[in-house]
Design a protein around this motif. Structure first.
Motif, PDB file in Angstrom:
ATOM      1  N   PHE A   1       0.845  -1.207   0.000  1.00  0.00           N
ATOM      2  CA  PHE A   1       0.000   0.000   0.000  1.00  0.00           C
ATOM      3  C   PHE A   1       0.873   1.247   0.000  1.00  0.00           C
ATOM      4  CE2 PHE A   1      -2.937   2.785   2.765  1.00  0.00           C
ATOM      5  CZ  PHE A   1      -3.461   3.414   1.654  1.00  0.00           C
ATOM      6  N   ALA A   2       1.797   1.321   0.954  1.00  0.00           N
ATOM      7  CA  ALA A   2       2.665   2.500   1.042  1.00  0.00           C
ATOM      8  C   ALA A   2       3.643   2.577  -0.131  1.00  0.00           C
ATOM      9  CB  ALA A   2       3.424   2.486   2.370  1.00  0.00           C
ATOM     10  N   GLY A   3       4.168   1.429  -0.548  1.00  0.00           N
ATOM     11  CA  GLY A   3       5.194   1.412  -1.580  1.00  0.00           C
ATOM     12  C   GLY A   3       4.705   1.825  -2.952  1.00  0.00           C
ATOM     13  N   PHE A   4       3.448   1.525  -3.280  1.00  0.00           N
ATOM     14  CA  PHE A   4       2.942   1.775  -4.627  1.00  0.00           C
ATOM     15  C   PHE A   4       2.097   3.044  -4.745  1.00  0.00           C
ATOM     16  CE2 PHE A   4       4.204  -2.583  -5.069  1.00  0.00           C
ATOM     17  CZ  PHE A   4       4.445  -2.781  -6.422  1.00  0.00           C
ATOM     18  N   LEU A   5       1.966   3.822  -3.663  1.00  0.00           N
ATOM     19  CA  LEU A   5       1.080   4.992  -3.697  1.00  0.00           C
ATOM     20  C   LEU A   5       1.504   6.034  -4.736  1.00  0.00           C
ATOM     21  CD1 LEU A   5       0.231   5.559   0.071  1.00  0.00           C
ATOM     22  CD2 LEU A   5      -1.435   5.351  -1.784  1.00  0.00           C
ATOM     23  N   LEU A   6       2.800   6.319  -4.832  1.00  0.00           N
ATOM     24  CA  LEU A   6       3.251   7.307  -5.819  1.00  0.00           C
ATOM     25  C   LEU A   6       2.958   6.823  -7.233  1.00  0.00           C
ATOM     26  CD1 LEU A   6       6.676   8.565  -4.407  1.00  0.00           C
ATOM     27  CD2 LEU A   6       4.509   9.807  -4.496  1.00  0.00           C
ATOM     28  N   LEU A   7       3.207   5.546  -7.483  1.00  0.00           N
ATOM     29  CA  LEU A   7       2.929   4.982  -8.798  1.00  0.00           C
ATOM     30  C   LEU A   7       1.428   5.045  -9.088  1.00  0.00           C
ATOM     31  CD1 LEU A   7       3.781   3.502 -11.339  1.00  0.00           C
ATOM     32  CD2 LEU A   7       3.689   1.352 -10.055  1.00  0.00           C
ATOM     33  N   GLY A   8       0.606   4.714  -8.093  1.00  0.00           N
ATOM     34  CA  GLY A   8      -0.837   4.783  -8.274  1.00  0.00           C
ATOM     35  C   GLY A   8      -1.311   6.192  -8.561  1.00  0.00           C
ATOM     36  N   GLY A   9      -0.716   7.171  -7.872  1.00  0.00           N
ATOM     37  CA  GLY A   9      -1.095   8.561  -8.105  1.00  0.00           C
ATOM     38  C   GLY A   9      -0.749   9.029  -9.503  1.00  0.00           C
ATOM     39  N   ARG A  10       0.444   8.677  -9.984  1.00  0.00           N
ATOM     40  CA  ARG A  10       0.841   9.110 -11.325  1.00  0.00           C
ATOM     41  C   ARG A  10       0.016   8.406 -12.390  1.00  0.00           C
ATOM     42  NH1 ARG A  10       1.952  13.741 -12.966  1.00  0.00           N
ATOM     43  NH2 ARG A  10       3.530  13.952 -14.584  1.00  0.00           N
ATOM     44  N   ALA A  11      -0.306   7.139 -12.136  1.00  0.00           N
ATOM     45  CA  ALA A  11      -1.136   6.402 -13.090  1.00  0.00           C
ATOM     46  C   ALA A  11      -2.500   7.054 -13.237  1.00  0.00           C
ATOM     47  CB  ALA A  11      -1.283   4.944 -12.644  1.00  0.00           C
ATOM     48  N   ALA A  12      -3.043   7.588 -12.125  1.00  0.00           N
ATOM     49  CA  ALA A  12      -4.339   8.273 -12.194  1.00  0.00           C
ATOM     50  C   ALA A  12      -4.270   9.505 -13.086  1.00  0.00           C
ATOM     51  CB  ALA A  12      -4.802   8.661 -10.786  1.00  0.00           C
ATOM     52  N   ASP A  13      -3.120  10.208 -13.074  1.00  0.00           N
ATOM     53  CA  ASP A  13      -2.959  11.388 -13.929  1.00  0.00           C
ATOM     54  C   ASP A  13      -2.812  11.009 -15.401  1.00  0.00           C
ATOM     55  OD1 ASP A  13      -3.038  13.189 -11.798  1.00  0.00           O
ATOM     56  OD2 ASP A  13      -0.890  13.022 -11.443  1.00  0.00           O
ATOM     57  N   LEU A  14      -2.063   9.940 -15.676  1.00  0.00           N
ATOM     58  CA  LEU A  14      -1.755   9.587 -17.059  1.00  0.00           C
ATOM     59  C   LEU A  14      -2.835   8.742 -17.715  1.00  0.00           C
ATOM     60  CD1 LEU A  14       2.065   8.752 -16.787  1.00  0.00           C
ATOM     61  CD2 LEU A  14       0.972  10.917 -17.398  1.00  0.00           C
ATOM     62  N   LEU A  15      -3.474   7.866 -16.940  1.00  0.00           N
ATOM     63  CA  LEU A  15      -4.451   6.930 -17.494  1.00  0.00           C
ATOM     64  C   LEU A  15      -5.892   7.312 -17.192  1.00  0.00           C
ATOM     65  CD1 LEU A  15      -2.592   3.604 -16.630  1.00  0.00           C
ATOM     66  CD2 LEU A  15      -2.485   4.929 -18.738  1.00  0.00           C
TER      67      LEU A  15
ATOM     68  N   GLY B   1      -8.522  -0.089  -9.217  1.00  0.00           N
ATOM     69  CA  GLY B   1      -8.182  -0.326  -7.817  1.00  0.00           C
ATOM     70  C   GLY B   1      -9.265  -1.094  -7.089  1.00  0.00           C
ATOM     71  N   LEU B   2     -10.524  -0.738  -7.347  1.00  0.00           N
ATOM     72  CA  LEU B   2     -11.646  -1.427  -6.712  1.00  0.00           C
ATOM     73  C   LEU B   2     -11.731  -2.882  -7.162  1.00  0.00           C
ATOM     74  CD1 LEU B   2     -14.415   1.323  -6.907  1.00  0.00           C
ATOM     75  CD2 LEU B   2     -13.463   0.343  -4.806  1.00  0.00           C
ATOM     76  N   VAL B   3     -11.530  -3.129  -8.461  1.00  0.00           N
ATOM     77  CA  VAL B   3     -11.577  -4.506  -8.975  1.00  0.00           C
ATOM     78  C   VAL B   3     -10.469  -5.342  -8.348  1.00  0.00           C
ATOM     79  CG1 VAL B   3     -11.249  -5.927 -11.034  1.00  0.00           C
ATOM     80  CG2 VAL B   3     -12.714  -3.900 -11.141  1.00  0.00           C
ATOM     81  N   LEU B   4      -9.242  -4.807  -8.338  1.00  0.00           N
ATOM     82  CA  LEU B   4      -8.112  -5.547  -7.783  1.00  0.00           C
ATOM     83  C   LEU B   4      -8.296  -5.793  -6.290  1.00  0.00           C
ATOM     84  CD1 LEU B   4      -5.444  -6.708  -8.815  1.00  0.00           C
ATOM     85  CD2 LEU B   4      -4.323  -4.571  -8.157  1.00  0.00           C
ATOM     86  N   PHE B   5      -8.750  -4.759  -5.568  1.00  0.00           N
ATOM     87  CA  PHE B   5      -8.962  -4.864  -4.125  1.00  0.00           C
ATOM     88  C   PHE B   5     -10.037  -5.897  -3.808  1.00  0.00           C
ATOM     89  CE2 PHE B   5     -10.653  -3.637  -0.020  1.00  0.00           C
ATOM     90  CZ  PHE B   5      -9.532  -3.250   0.701  1.00  0.00           C
TER      91      PHE B   5
ATOM     92  N   ILE C   1      -1.000  -8.944  -0.183  1.00  0.00           N
ATOM     93  CA  ILE C   1      -0.051  -8.113  -0.927  1.00  0.00           C
ATOM     94  C   ILE C   1      -0.747  -7.482  -2.133  1.00  0.00           C
ATOM     95  CG2 ILE C   1       1.987  -8.235  -2.422  1.00  0.00           C
ATOM     96  CD1 ILE C   1       3.130 -10.290  -0.409  1.00  0.00           C
ATOM     97  N   VAL C   2      -1.535  -8.287  -2.852  1.00  0.00           N
ATOM     98  CA  VAL C   2      -2.274  -7.774  -4.007  1.00  0.00           C
ATOM     99  C   VAL C   2      -3.330  -6.761  -3.556  1.00  0.00           C
ATOM    100  CG1 VAL C   2      -3.783  -8.396  -5.931  1.00  0.00           C
ATOM    101  CG2 VAL C   2      -1.845  -9.876  -5.330  1.00  0.00           C
ATOM    102  N   GLN C   3      -3.960  -7.034  -2.417  1.00  0.00           N
ATOM    103  CA  GLN C   3      -4.928  -6.091  -1.856  1.00  0.00           C
ATOM    104  C   GLN C   3      -4.282  -4.726  -1.624  1.00  0.00           C
ATOM    105  OE1 GLN C   3      -6.581  -7.438   1.868  1.00  0.00           O
ATOM    106  NE2 GLN C   3      -8.666  -6.954   1.256  1.00  0.00           N
ATOM    107  N   GLY C   4      -3.051  -4.734  -1.119  1.00  0.00           N
ATOM    108  CA  GLY C   4      -2.333  -3.489  -0.881  1.00  0.00           C
ATOM    109  C   GLY C   4      -2.064  -2.725  -2.161  1.00  0.00           C
ATOM    110  N   VAL C   5      -1.747  -3.468  -3.241  1.00  0.00           N
ATOM    111  CA  VAL C   5      -1.547  -2.809  -4.537  1.00  0.00           C
ATOM    112  C   VAL C   5      -2.848  -2.161  -5.005  1.00  0.00           C
ATOM    113  CG1 VAL C   5      -0.924  -3.150  -6.951  1.00  0.00           C
ATOM    114  CG2 VAL C   5       0.315  -4.385  -5.169  1.00  0.00           C
ATOM    115  N   GLY C   6      -3.970  -2.895  -4.847  1.00  0.00           N
ATOM    116  CA  GLY C   6      -5.261  -2.320  -5.211  1.00  0.00           C
ATOM    117  C   GLY C   6      -5.564  -1.063  -4.417  1.00  0.00           C
TER     118      GLY C   6
END
Length: 438
Positions: A53-67, A76-80, A101-106
């Protein structure tokens, strides 16, 4: 009506993400017994989620801007939800930890997307302030409700429903997102900064992993020092890559030219220690000193959760009128008084409940104020990465705060609360660096 549905969507999503960081704690003994965990294995049911969750937050934030915010929130909801289903049906320790671990990525895709949706949907100052108050309250209640909900579900149903309950909620949220969020045609055609993404995620994950190990090992031991050092080195490399190499950086360093972003991020790092001191260590005090069960301790903290929700809503209404510094200063005074009183704690009614209410009120004043401070005035095209940055700062602050305060706590809970008392004025001092116009 549509805007209310959007607000409900982002609030319930935030509640679910934060709830899952703590709801599992009470269920761990049952999980250990049923799945045959050994040694420190059960800890990774919690840590696996928090780490990704903590490790992928920056990547998740940038993905929201680009995608796009809508696609990433739905992804995120589907993966979670899918990972929650796998966790609830897990038959072995490996399957459960992998699902967490996958839940945290979601969750890392979901959390910054909710903040970005809030920031770009509610733009009028008073409306935006109210939305931040509701979003902050939802996250705070999610963190607080973990022990209470986990105990009730595990006792009344099964530990599996701690995870399975997310599935119908997730399906409802996916439907709400598809109905209420507009499809926005992206005008940016940037590619993801792969080197920056790997460096940020790897560095954060390594550093947080090392900090997590400090609970059972000395800070100078290889189990702690090596991953923390490696993480810091990789994060320094990340800054170099973003500044000198990346053509389209994942975290544009120009964002830190904004004093709101730079100072707000620093304040959120300090705030993480306050939140941990309040919810985690008061729960330990109730259980280890006063002899409460985990469920009773959760009930004992419930009045503080109610106080937090009420004050957060009031603070959000006051923010456009009185400004950032006044609310941060008020929160600092409440932290100083509340934690100072807790350091002398005795029985629940006379020595724990009143100061808990003071600290919870301080959190209610400060948390929505800090989140609004970091994200106000940000270009909508950067809303996702700034949301990821704000969430990362809070999570890293909590992880480091937990490690430091656990070490301090070896000398008694009074020392933990005295250190926490000093963090409030520290945040107030840092707030002096904000631009004069709130």
């Amino acid at each position: 009506m549509a805007r209310r549905l959007v607000l409900a969507l982002i609030c319930v999503s935030q509640f679910m993400v934060i709830l899952d960081a703590s709801i599992v704690n009470v269920a761990l003994p049952s999980i250990r017994r049923d799945l045959g965990f050994t040694g420190t294995g059960p800890a990774w049911v919690v840590n696996g989620y928090l780490l990704t969750f903590a490790g992928f937050l920056l990547l998740g934030g940038r993905a929201a801007d680009l995608l796009g915010r809508r696609p990433m929130l739905v992804a995120g909801l589907v993966l979670f939800s899918a990972a929650s289903l796998a966790a609830g049906l897990a038959g072995t320790p490996t399957v459960l930890v992998t699902a967490r671990i996958v839940q945290g990525v979601g969750a890392s895709l979901l959390a910054p997307a909710t903040l970005a949706v809030l920031n770009t949907t509610f733009t009028e100052p008073h409306e935006r302030a109210r939305a931040f108050g509701a979003w902050s309250a939802a996250g705070g209640v999610g963190g607080m409700a973990g022990a209470l909900a986990g105990g009730a579900i595990t006792t009344g149903l099964s530990w599996r429903w701690v995870f399975l309950i997310n599935v119908p909620i997730g399906l409802a949220l996916i439907t709400a997102a598809l109905v209420s969020l507009p499809v926005v045609r992206l005008v940016r055609r940037e590619s993801l900064d792969l080197a920056g993404a790997l460096a940020a995620t790897g560095g954060l994950a390594a550093a947080i992993y090392g900090v997590m190990q400090s609970g059972g090992h000395a800070w100078t031991s290889a189990r702690v020092a090596l991953p923390v050092t490696a993480g810091v080195v990789v994060l320094v490399l990340f800054v170099v890559v973003e500044a000198r190499v990346a053509v389209q950086p994942m975290l544009p360093l120009r964002l830190f030219r904004s004093r709101r972003v730079a100072v707000g991020t620093a304040m959120l790092l300090l705030f993480g220690g306050i939140a941990i001191a309040m919810w985690y260590f008061t729960s330990l005090y109730l259980q280890n000193v006063l002899g409460y069960s985990a469920l009773r301790a959760g009930l004992g903290q419930t009045p503080a959760a109610v106080a937090f929700v009420l004050v957060a809503r009031v603070a959000s209404a006051l923010l456009p009128r009185v400004g950032v510094r006044a609310l941060i200063g008020g929160g600092a005074v409440l932290f100083l008084a509340g934690f100072g009183w807790l350091s002398q704690a005795g029985g629940y009614l006379g020595g724990v409940l009143p100061p808990m209410l003071l600290v919870a009120a301080g959190i209610g004043l400060m948390f929505p104020t800090l989140m609004a401070t970091v994200t106000t005035g940000v270009d909508p095209a950067d809303a996702g990465i700034v949301g990821g940055l704000a969430n990362t700062a809070s999570q890293v602050g909590s992880s480091v705060g937990l490690a430091v305060l656990t070490t301090v706590g070896a000398g008694g809970y009074d020392r933990v609360f005295l250190v926490a008392a000093a963090l409030g004025p520290g945040i107030a001092l840092v707030s002096a660096l904000l631009p004069r116009r709130d």
